[in-house]
Design an enzyme around this catalytic site. Structure first.
Site, short mmCIF file in Angstrom:
data_model
loop_
_atom_site.label_atom_id
_atom_site.label_comp_id
_atom_site.label_asym_id
_atom_site.label_seq_id
_atom_site.Cartn_x
_atom_site.Cartn_y
_atom_site.Cartn_z
N TRP A 50 16.07 27.18 43.82
CA TRP A 50 16.71 25.95 44.28
C TRP A 50 17.16 25.14 43.06
O TRP A 50 16.41 25.01 42.10
CB TRP A 50 15.72 25.14 45.14
N ASP A 70 26.88 13.58 56.38
CA ASP A 70 25.77 14.53 56.20
C ASP A 70 24.58 14.13 57.07
O ASP A 70 24.72 13.42 58.08
CB ASP A 70 25.41 14.59 54.69
N LYS A 76 29.21 21.18 58.43
CA LYS A 76 28.33 21.67 57.37
C LYS A 76 27.08 22.18 58.06
O LYS A 76 26.32 21.40 58.64
CB LYS A 76 27.99 20.54 56.39
N TRP A 77 26.89 23.51 58.04
CA TRP A 77 25.80 24.17 58.77
C TRP A 77 24.69 24.47 57.77
O TRP A 77 24.83 25.36 56.93
CB TRP A 77 26.34 25.46 59.40
N ASP A 78 23.59 23.73 57.90
CA ASP A 78 22.52 23.81 56.89
C ASP A 78 21.34 24.61 57.43
O ASP A 78 21.22 24.86 58.64
CB ASP A 78 22.08 22.38 56.54
N CYS A 127 25.46 26.19 54.23
CA CYS A 127 24.59 25.55 53.24
C CYS A 127 23.18 25.97 53.60
O CYS A 127 22.85 26.13 54.77
CB CYS A 127 24.75 24.03 53.34
N ASP A 187 22.37 22.34 45.40
CA ASP A 187 22.08 20.90 45.48
C ASP A 187 22.13 20.26 44.10
O ASP A 187 22.11 19.04 43.97
CB ASP A 187 20.70 20.67 46.11
C1 GLA Z 1 20.05 20.23 52.08
C2 GLA Z 1 21.47 20.39 51.61
C3 GLA Z 1 22.00 19.07 51.12
C4 GLA Z 1 21.91 18.03 52.22
C5 GLA Z 1 20.49 17.95 52.72
C6 GLA Z 1 20.40 17.06 53.94
O1 GLA Z 1 19.20 19.96 51.02
O2 GLA Z 1 21.55 21.38 50.63
O3 GLA Z 1 23.32 19.20 50.68
O4 GLA Z 1 22.78 18.36 53.25
O5 GLA Z 1 19.96 19.22 53.07
O6 GLA Z 1 19.11 16.93 54.40
#
Ligand code: GLA
Length: 734
Positions: free
Chosen positions: A182, A349, A462-464, A512, A534
């Site tokens: 990370w 976000d 943005k699909w996290d 993401c 990040d």
């Molecule tokens: C992850 C993503 C970030 C952001 C946070 C939101 O860490 O990588 O870009 O979207 O989640 O909680």
């Protein structure tokens, strides 16, 4: 996976090479795999290299005598060797013995892509395997995979089911792979292949590209180089747990294996069932890694990225600007700010739903938090339209928190082993939903579909995914299928994405996963791009984006201008350098514009305007890597050239300001038309005086033979100078 269209059989271009061997070529414009098929033995991979001109038998005859390399080695006779497939029969027999079971066939679609299939079957047991080779002639990429079928009446158990293997010879072979963690994604590792086995694997369960990546280069002529040497590129198209292996003997013989990780993943193959492995994409270049990368980029854009042939928009993402402190006035202000700077999209976000004031709650409760957004998503899309930008939104659909209504109502929907306590991740409460469960799949599809249907102006998602699988166990799968959880999770995810894509084909979706956890062609089919890391520190991004560029095109890499001190490294990098780095990928911003001075906003506006003028070159053009951040040459340099060679964009970044350090201040350019003349214009200029060659015209040949001497610090008033320097030069054919 984009399907082959309307296949038509073409005549089989196979030759008889000896008494019994038939040579089946799989061809791209410049490369060829040749499979040797005997009527009574397992097929062998005779050749992978530049297309053989003339008689294919040359390749077979030139191979060492007796060196019959199985195209798809199975666990059978001679079990001391490594195998790609291992099946236990109902009677307990753990061996396979595959021989051809019909004619190899080649079919072609209207793009000119051809699928060659080689049917095999066990000599005794009712198990068959079809080897597939899908050739993309224009991109010089060949995908291979296996379909394994149980034709019997009882289940068989598969304990290993890899996608493909590749034998190759070299007395000085090197492997290039990506590793990291990370905030440190995309690091490059080059190592010589020495006798024994090297294993690259990832068992995160969800975020499979933070640490080891599923792509490698194999350099056959010694240390990897950008413009010379034979290179095989391999990318496994699988977003789940995977394993890549290279096995090297003591005589310069190597074999590469790639596939789903078999650990704790035995699969019960039912009567009549076919298990298709993920695809393994191979490319070959006789001219170093640069060409191999460009092959992957073209193939990725044309076949494995959503909307990969259209440029991606310039956006502002709210995360580093406001984190969870979302409210309507702040969102509206950010929309206005990005619109004023010339951007095209605003992305809200995390923090807009449930009671999500930090990362410890509400995933799964996808209703708008009306405390923060009294007018709902509609209020925001209306606002975005009024301000002339598109609107995007963050979701994390595969996850929940123990502190959520969803979990309270459906505790059986999370991944959890029987008789064990749940294991919680991010925020102390995050849990992974069990996507092997069709009800969970439906819940996710329904949630995203409702969001997009009710708010048709959402242009980007943005699909996290911010947790690994933290415990092995499905509350849905029966006892004898627990080992299938990981594979079924990823099949579930693919199915969810395909359903969403079918209903909403025009929406752009970013992959993401805690930053760069999903840079993988197995998942990107349904995504437009991925979030690189990040870590938005421009200096660190030079390395991450360089590494990822080995396999992924610039258009897929979200690359944002962020605040200083950087929120991860606390480094203070001048705005020009931050803008220049961000402009090497899919440009965006990740900052609170209200915290910037008017002058800084003006500078970004200029940068965005300039980027619009050449973004097609960056996003759809050919990449040439000139000076690597991993070579400690005091600088980093790369350039993009449009396919028609009309335009180029050259970048140079000083990365070491130590006077005693070496400095690559004049990298020779690449990829231009040698006969053409190019006008040089500096972009994002901050110097008081122009470069000596500003506005001047050079031949492509001169630029490629000599390069241009960089001015290695900025000509600024005393007090404004910093230890950073970067240059962006636009090259326009005259
Ligand atoms: C992850 C993503 C970030 C952001 C946070 C939101 O860490 O990588 O870009 O979207 O989640 O909680």
């Amino acid at each position: 996976m984009k399907k082959l269209l309307a296949l038509t059989a073409i005549s089989l271009p196979a030759l008889i090479a000896g008494a019994s061997q038939r040579l089946v070529p799989v061809s791209t414009f410049n490369t060829q795999i040749i499979i040797g098929v005997d009527s009574a033995a397992a097929p062998s991979l005779v050749y992978y290299g530049p297309a053989v001109r003339g008689d294919l038998r040359q390749a077979a005859l030139a191979a060492l005598q007796g060196e019959r390399q199985a195209a798809y080695p199975v666990y059978g006779n001679y079990p001391e060797g490594e195998s790609a497939l291992s099946v236990t029969m109902p009677d307990g027999n753990m061996t396979l013995d595959l021989i051809p079971a019909g004619e190899p066939k080649t079919e072609c679609d209207h793009n000119g892509n051809s699928l060659t299939t080689i049917p095999l079957a066990d000599r005794h047991y009712p198990v068959s395997v079809t080897l597939n080779y899908l050739a993309y002639p224009k991109e010089d990429v060949i995908e291979t995979w296996a379909d394994i079928t149980n034709n019997g009446k009882k289940p068989v158990t598969m304990t290993r089911f890899e996608s493909g293997t590749l034998p190759f010879r070299s007395d000085n072979a090197w492997m290039t792979s990506l590793y990291g963690t990370w905030a440190n994604e995309g690091r490059v590792n080059n190592e010589r292949l020495t006798p024994g086995m090297k294993v690259i694997q990832n068992k995160d369960g969800v975020r499979n590209s933070h640490t080891s990546h599923a792509e490698v280069f194999l350099s056959l002529d010694g240390k990897p180089a950008e413009t010379s040497g034979r290179v095989i590129g391999a990318a496994l198209l699988y977003g789940g747990n995977y394993r890549l292996r290279t096995v090297t003997d003591d005589h310069g013989g190597h074999r590469f294996f790639a596939g789903i990780h078999p650990d704790e993943s035995a699969w019960k193959l039912m009567p009549g069932e076919t298990f298709s492995t993920p695809r393994l994409a191979l490319t070959y270049s006789a001219n170093g890694m640069g060409e191999a990368s460009r092959n992957f980029h073209r193939w990725g854009r044309n076949y494995h990225l959503a909307h990969g042939t259209e440029v991606n928009p310039i956006l502002l993402n709210s995360w580093e600007g406001v984190y969870f402190n979302i409210d309507e006035p702040k969102m509206a202000a950010m929309m206005q700010d990005i619109a004023d700077m010339g951007g095209e999209l605003f992305v809200m976000d995390d923090g807009w739903f449930g009671r999500r004031d930090d990362d410890s709650s509400s995933l799964g409760d996808w209703e708008v938090d009306t405390r923060k957004l009294p007018h709902g998503i509609k209020g925001l899309t209306d606002e975005a339209r009024r301000r002339g930008v598109k609107f995007g939104i963050w979701v994390e659909p595969e996850m929940t928190n123990s502190n959520s209504r969803l979990y309270r109502e459906h505790p059986d929907w999370v991944i959890k082993a029987a008789n064990r306590d749940i294991v919680e991740g991010r925020g102390g409460t995050q849990l992974v939903l069990d996507l092997s469960n069709p009800k969970v799949q439906d819940f996710i599809v329904n949630m995203v579909d409702t969001l997009l249907t009710n708010n048709p102006e959402i242009a980007y998602v943005k699909w996290d995914a911010n947790a690994p699988v933290m415990q092995h166990g499905s509350q849905y799968l029966p006892a004898d299928r627990q080992s299938e959880l990981s594979i079924r999770f990823h099949r579930g995810l693919t199915s969810v994405m395909e359903r969403i894509r079918a209903a909403h084909p025009d929406v752009a979706i970013q992959a993401c996963a805690s930053g760069g956890g999903r840079a993988n062609y197995g998942i990107l089919d349904n995504f437009d791009e991925f979030w690189v890391s990040d870590n938005t520190d421009a200096f660190q991004r030079l390395g991450a984006q360089w590494g990822l560029s080995y396999f992924f095109p610039a258009m897929a890499m979200g690359s944002h201008i962020s605040a200083v001190p950087n929120h991860t490294t606390f480094r203070i990098v001048p705005l020009k350098f931050r803008c220049d780095v961000a402009m090497t990928g899919r440009l965006g911003m990740e900052i609170q514009p209200r915290d910037m001075s008017a002058q800084e906003r003006d500078f970004c506006k200029g940068a965005i305007g300039a980027y619009k003028g050449f973004r097609d070159v960056v996003q759809l053009g050919d990449l040439y890597r000139l000076v690597s951040p991993f070579d400690n040459r005091g600088a980093v340099s790369l350039m993009y050239v449009s396919p028609d060679k009309q335009k180029g964009v050259f970048y140079w970044f000083r990365t070491n300001n130590d006077y005693s350090a070496p400095l690559a201040s004049r990298p020779a350019m690449q990829g231009l038309d040698p006969e053409a003349s190019y006008k040089v214009t500096e972009v994002n200029r901050i110097d008081l005086t122009p470069l000596p060659y500003e506005g001047e015209v050079f031949t492509g040949r001169f630029l490629m033979d000599n390069g241009l001497e960089m001015r290695t610090s900025h000509d600024l008033e005393w007090g404004k100078k910093t230890d950073y320097c970067s240059r962006v030069l636009l090259l326009e054919k005259q």
